[in-house]
Motif scaffolding. Sequence first.
Motif, short mmCIF file in Angstrom:
data_model
loop_
_atom_site.label_atom_id
_atom_site.label_comp_id
_atom_site.label_asym_id
_atom_site.label_seq_id
_atom_site.Cartn_x
_atom_site.Cartn_y
_atom_site.Cartn_z
N ASN A 67 0.83 -1.21 0.00
CA ASN A 67 0.00 0.00 0.00
C ASN A 67 0.87 1.26 0.00
OD1 ASN A 67 -2.28 -1.63 -0.10
ND2 ASN A 67 -2.46 -1.72 2.12
N LYS A 68 0.55 2.22 0.86
CA LYS A 68 1.19 3.54 0.76
C LYS A 68 2.39 3.73 1.69
CE LYS A 68 -2.92 6.06 -0.79
NZ LYS A 68 -3.81 7.22 -0.56
N GLY A 69 2.92 2.66 2.23
CA GLY A 69 4.06 2.80 3.14
C GLY A 69 5.19 3.59 2.51
N PRO A 70 5.51 4.79 3.05
CA PRO A 70 6.52 5.65 2.42
C PRO A 70 7.94 5.24 2.79
CG PRO A 70 5.64 6.73 4.36
CD PRO A 70 4.89 5.43 4.22
N THR A 71 8.89 5.68 1.98
CA THR A 71 10.30 5.49 2.31
C THR A 71 10.97 6.84 2.63
OG1 THR A 71 10.89 5.61 -0.04
CG2 THR A 71 10.54 3.42 0.91
N LYS A 72 10.52 7.90 1.98
CA LYS A 72 11.12 9.23 2.20
C LYS A 72 11.01 9.63 3.67
CE LYS A 72 11.10 13.89 0.15
NZ LYS A 72 11.64 14.50 1.36
N ASP A 73 12.12 10.04 4.21
CA ASP A 73 12.25 10.47 5.62
C ASP A 73 12.28 9.29 6.59
OD1 ASP A 73 12.23 13.17 4.84
OD2 ASP A 73 10.04 13.27 4.98
N TYR A 74 12.15 8.06 6.08
CA TYR A 74 12.18 6.88 6.95
C TYR A 74 13.24 5.88 6.50
CZ TYR A 74 7.61 8.59 8.51
OH TYR A 74 6.59 9.37 9.01
#
Length: 325
Positions: free
Chosen positions: A157-164
């Motif tokens: 789904n929408k799990g982000p990578t930016k900043d993480y």
Amino acid sequence: MAVRLKHLRCITALLGSSTILSFLYFQNSALVLMDISHSLVSERAPCACGNCVTDQGNSSWFSERYKPTVPLLLNSNNSVLHANVSRWWKELQDVPNVSNYTAVVDQLFSLFPDEEHYSDAGPDRCRTCAVVGNSGNLLGSHYGPLIDFHDFVIRINKGPTKDYEKDVGSKTTHRIMYPESAMDLDNSTHLVLFPFKILDMQWLFSAFTTKNITQTYTEVPSTIKANKDKVMILHPEFMRYVYDNWAEGHGRYPSTGFLTLIFALHICDEVNVFGFGATSDGNWHHYFDETLTPFENDSHAGDFENKTIIRLQQENKILLYRGWT
């Protein structure tokens, strides 16, 4: 003279016998070596990893559930649904859809790749996969470099990578989605659609062409950025197989995370799982927000799925990373 001839005949006979015996010895040795070679080949592991998912000899529990012949991804050659699969899949749709399934499939594969995928597994391959969920237990884990080290990194789904990045990594090879969880992708990432309804398939085609579908049971994006040559569609029969064999009929249908994990068991030789389960304080929330998510709901049997995931680790089929918080 007669004695010499007699001796000569004896020597010739002995030499002949020795030659025959030597020939038979070496022939038998060659046969033995061939038998040993065939035996070693037949006993070779199904992959080059230290512990192969598809090595079914080490877990009868796993072998009873794992079905290597189930169709994984939809294409025009395997799109005909068995009656029981079609009936179950169509019952998942809250809003009845009278669209012709065959016509929708024909439309899809006039645009997207129509081919077999992941058929190159073998004893010389070790395809490592990181399945990355969205649990808050990833925060502070510093798993990022480990996740990115895998051949495939499958995000949900929408799990982000930016900043993480330090906790979840930055690499994404596969993004699991459906219309309500759609997001833009870079050109190198596979869009893997999990179709819970015919409308999901229609939306996928529309998002790359007419852009006319903007509503399902909620508002959805009319289009997304993605590489159409890397689009894949999970087979409805695979969804039913996960429901029957792995969820054992619990819930209405399997959760996206659980489907993704079983999907990984079929395309990977080694599966490592990140971001599943609760945080150390027992809360269920995403790493990118603090909104609590329900463990169980009307559709998914979260408790049973969680117990199955734990059992997969106990059976040495996955390695479950629970985070540091």
